[in-house]
Design an enzyme around this catalytic site. Structure first.
Site, PDB file in Angstrom:
ATOM      1  N   CYS A 383     145.288  84.894  44.319  1.00 62.89           N
ATOM      2  CA  CYS A 383     145.755  85.771  45.391  1.00 62.89           C
ATOM      3  C   CYS A 383     147.153  85.356  45.857  1.00 62.89           C
ATOM      4  O   CYS A 383     148.109  85.564  45.136  1.00 62.89           O
ATOM      5  CB  CYS A 383     144.731  85.801  46.518  1.00 62.89           C
ATOM      6  SG  CYS A 383     144.820  87.332  47.445  1.00 62.89           S
ATOM      7  N   HIS A 510     139.950  87.239  43.991  1.00 61.05           N
ATOM      8  CA  HIS A 510     139.354  85.934  44.318  1.00 61.05           C
ATOM      9  C   HIS A 510     138.173  85.625  43.386  1.00 61.05           C
ATOM     10  O   HIS A 510     137.033  85.954  43.716  1.00 61.05           O
ATOM     11  CB  HIS A 510     138.856  85.930  45.770  1.00 61.05           C
ATOM     12  CG  HIS A 510     139.960  85.876  46.773  1.00 61.05           C
ATOM     13  ND1 HIS A 510     140.541  84.693  47.174  1.00 61.05           N
ATOM     14  CD2 HIS A 510     140.602  86.859  47.444  1.00 61.05           C
ATOM     15  CE1 HIS A 510     141.489  84.948  48.064  1.00 61.05           C
ATOM     16  NE2 HIS A 510     141.549  86.253  48.241  1.00 61.05           N
ATOM     17  N   GLU A 512     136.698  82.959  42.945  1.00 61.21           N
ATOM     18  CA  GLU A 512     135.772  81.951  43.506  1.00 61.21           C
ATOM     19  C   GLU A 512     134.548  82.578  44.169  1.00 61.21           C
ATOM     20  O   GLU A 512     133.558  81.891  44.399  1.00 61.21           O
ATOM     21  CB  GLU A 512     136.506  81.026  44.487  1.00 61.21           C
ATOM     22  CG  GLU A 512     136.900  81.625  45.827  1.00 61.21           C
ATOM     23  CD  GLU A 512     138.265  82.312  45.825  1.00 61.21           C
ATOM     24  OE1 GLU A 512     138.699  82.785  44.744  1.00 61.21           O
ATOM     25  OE2 GLU A 512     138.887  82.387  46.901  1.00 61.21           O
TER      26      GLU A 512
END
Ligand code: GLN
Length: 538
Positions: A383, A510, A512
Site C-alpha cells: 500500500c 493489503h 496481510e
C-alpha cells in the site's frame, strides 16, 4: 444455532480474543461450522478513525468493513469469512437507535437504554444467525472487562438473548486472571470471584471459567475453590497458560484441558474429538524451523506490537511455509536517511515497507527502498509501501527529483501518486477511501504471476485513498518498472515489480489480511523464500 459468549474479567489484555478464537479452532476441528463476532463497547462507530497507538491495526474485511484487530485472529484461527455484521461497537448501536428515533420508527415512545439499545444489540445476534444459517455455532467476544460502565448494556442484552433463545443453547465463558503473589507464594482467586460476582449481578452465571495463569496447571483444590465460589463445576475451571513460543499454541493448550469437551457438553452437542494434526504440524514448523532470515519492517508505528499485527502474523505463516524463522527487525522510518540507510539496514535479508497514512517517516522509507533496490536486497511494499517505491523510482531512476504523492505534497511538480478525478469531486464528503476486496488482473510471465501460481485473476483487500498516477505509467514502464497487476474496471495499478532484481514487488492492496496458517500469502512466502535464497548465496 448454538451461542458461545466470551467475557473478560479483572484486567484487560488477558488474551480473551485468542481464547475465543482458539475455542473456535477446536470446535471447527471437531467438525462444527463456526463463525465469530466481536462486540466493542467503545463509542467510535468503527475503529477506522482510531490511531494505531490507541487500538493497534485496523483490520479490513472483504466487504470493506474496518474492524477490530481481533477479527484478524478470528479469520486466521477459523476458516470463516467475516462481514460487517461480525463487529459491533456502542457507537454503531447508538447511531442506529438515534437514526430510528429521528425517522420516527419508535412511534412516539420514550427511547430508552432498555429495551431500545439492548434490542438493537440483540438484533445483531439475530441478524448474524440469519446470515449464517449453515453455521452450527456463533462465538461472540465482548470487548473490555466486566464491571466497565460501557459494557453493561452488552451484557444485559446477552442475558436477555440467552433467555429468549434458551439458556441451554448458550455457553458463557468468563476469562479471568489468577495473579501470583510472590511474597505470599500464592495464586489468588479473589479477583476472579469478584468479577464473576459482577457478572452474576447482571444475571449471567458463567458456565466455564478460563483462568489466565503463569503456572503450568491449576491444583485440584484451586479448581474446587474457584468452582465453589463462582458457582461452576470444578471441571469447568480451565487453565489458560502463557504459551511459550507462538500464539498458535493456544488452541493446543486449551485443547489439552479438553475445553472443547466442556463447551460441547454445556451446549448439549455430541461431536468427535478435534483433529488437530495439521494445526500441530504447523505449530511444529513455527517453533522448530531449520533456517532463519532477518527482515526489516520500516514503519512509523514500530514501537507498537499491535500496529502491524497482521503483517507479523503473515510472516509467521510464510516462515512456516519455508521452514524458516523470520526475525523481524523493526526500524523506525524517521531515523533512516539516505546517508545512514546502509548502517541502519545492515545485515538484513529482506525489507518490507508496510502501509500507513500521513507524511511522517516518508523520506526514511524512500531512502530504505532506494538502498535495497540499489543493493538487490529482496523487497516488498504494501500500500503506502508501493506508493513510496514508485516515488523512489520516479525520483532516482526517472530523475524526477520533486516526485511525490499529493498526500504529502500537493504542489509536487510530479505527483506520481495522486487522487483519482472522481475522488476529488467527493472529497468533501470524506467518502474517498477504497475499502475491501477488489479484483485485479495479473499479467502472465511476471513475478506476480509466478507467485500466485499463474492465476490471472485475484481478489485482494484494500484500504487507501491515493493511486498510481496513470500519466506516469508509460515513463515508468519504459524505464523498466513492470506493472504486473491492474484493476481493469477502474484502470488502476495494483502491483509493480522490477524484473532485473532478485525480488522486488509492491502492491497497492493489503495481502496481510488474507494470510492464514497452513495457507501463507504468496507474496509473503515469496519474500521469505527470496530472503533465504539471498542469505544462502552470500
Ligand atoms: N496513505 C496512503 C493512501 O491513502 C496509503 C494507505 C495505506 O497504506 N493503507 O493511499
Amino acid at each position: 444455532m448454538k451461542y458461545i459468549f466470551v467475557t473478560g474479567g479483572v484486567v484487560s489484555s488477558l488474551g480473551k480474543g485468542l481464547a475465543a478464537a482458539s475455542i473456535g479452532t477446536l470446535l471447527e476441528n471437531c467438525g462444527l461450522d463456526v463463525t465469530m463476532q466481536k462486540f466493542d463497547p467503545y463509542l467510535n462507530i468503527d475503529p477506522g478513525t482510531m490511531s494505531p497507538y490507541q487500538h493497534g491495526e485496523v483490520y479490513v474485511l472483504n466487504d470493506g468493513a474496518e474492524t477490530d484487530l481481533d477479527l484478524g485472529h478470528y479469520e486466521r484461527f477459523i476458516h470463516c469469512q467475516l462481514s460487517r455484521l461480525n463487529n459491533l461497537t456502542s457507537g454503531k448501536v447508538f447511531e442506529q437507535v438515534l437514526g430510528k428515533e429521528r425517522r420516527g420508527d419508535y412511534l412516539g415512545k420514550t427511547v430508552q437504554y432498555i429495551p431500545h439499545v439492548t434490542d438493537e444489540i440483540k438484533q445483531r445476534l439475530y441478524d448474524l444467525t440469519e446470515a449464517n444459517k449453515e453455521c452450527d455455532v456463533i462465538i461472540t467476544e465482548i470487548g473490555g472487562t466486566v464491571g466497565d460502565i460501557e459494557g453493561y448494556l452488552f451484557l444485559e442484552a446477552l442475558r436477555q438473548f440467552a433467555f429468549e433463545v434458551g439458556r441451554n443453547n448458550c455457553c458463557f465463558i468468563h476469562v479471568t486472571l489468577l495473579p501470583y503473589i510472590a511474597a505470599a507464594g500464592e495464586t489468588k482467586t479473589k479477583p476472579t470471584q469478584q468479577s464473576v460476582a459482577k457478572l452474576r449481578e447482571i444475571g449471567i452465571q458463567p458456565d466455564i471459567i478460563v483462568c489466565r495463569t503463569e503456572r503450568d496447571n491449576l491444583a485440584d483444590e484451586e479448581k474446587q475453590k474457584i468452582g465453589m465460589f463462582c458457582n461452576v463445576a470444578p471441571r469447568n475451571v480451565v487453565a489458560f497458560r502463557d504459551v511459550k513460543h507462538s500464539i498458535y499454541e493456544c488452541p493446543l493448550d486449551l485443547g489439552r484441558d479438553g475445553i472443547d469437551r466442556i463447551v460441547t457438553q454445556v451446549l448439549g452437542i455430541t461431536v468427535p474429538k478435534p483433529k488437530m494434526d495439521a494445526w500441530q504440524k504447523f505449530v511444529g514448523r513455527v517453533i522448530h524451523p531449520a533456517h532463519s532470515v532477518k527482515i526489516a519492517v520500516v514503519g512509523k508505528y514500530i514501537s507498537l506490537q499491535d500496529a502491524y499485527k497482521s503483517i507479523y502474523e503473515s510472516f509467521t505463516h510464510a516462515g512456516a511455509a519455508n521452514d524458516c524463522r523470520v526475525e523481524i527487525v523493526r526500524v523506525d522510518a524517521e531515523v533512516i536517511t539516505a546517508a545512514n540507510a546502509a548502517e541502519q539496514l545492515a545485515g538484513i535479508d529482506g525489507l518490507l515497507v508496510p502501509g500507513g497514512f500521513g507524511d511522517r517517516g516518508i523520506e526514511g522509507k524512500i531512502a530504505a527502498v532506494q538502498y535495497v533496490r540499489e543493493n538487490n536486497i529482496p523487497f516488498m511494499g504494501i500500500c503506502l509501501g508501493m506508493q513510496v517505491a514508485v516515488i523512489e523510482f520516479a525520483r532516482n531512476v526517472l530523475g524526477l527529483t520533486d516526485a511525490n504523492s499529493t498526500e504529502f505534497n500537493t504542489k509536487s511538480a510530479d505527483p506520481v501518486i495522486c487522487l483519482q478525478e472522481e475522488q476529488k469531486k467527493i472529497d468533501t464528503m470524506g467518502a474517498t477511501m477504497r475499502l475491501g476486496a477488489y479484483p485485479a488482473t495479473i499479467k502472465p510471465g511476471t513475478l506476480c504471476s509466478k507467485l500466485y501460481n499463474e492465476k490471472t485473476s485475484i481478489l485482494e483487500r484494500h484500504r487507501h485513498r491515493y493511486e498510481f498516477n496513470a500519466d506516469y505509467r508509460e515513463a515508468c514502464e519504459k524505464a523498466g518498472l513492470v506493472i504486473s497487476a491492474t484493476n481493469d474496471q477502474h484502470g488502476l495499478v495494483e502491483v509493480v515489480e522490477l524484473p532485473g532484481l532478485n525480488f522486488y514487488i509492491a502492491c497497492q492492496y493489503h495481502p496481510e489480511f488474507q494470510s492464514r496458517p497452513n495457507d501463507a500469502h504468496p507474496l509473503f512466502s515469496g519474500l521469505v523464500a527470496a530472503a533465504l535464497e539471498g542469505k544462502q548465496n552470500n
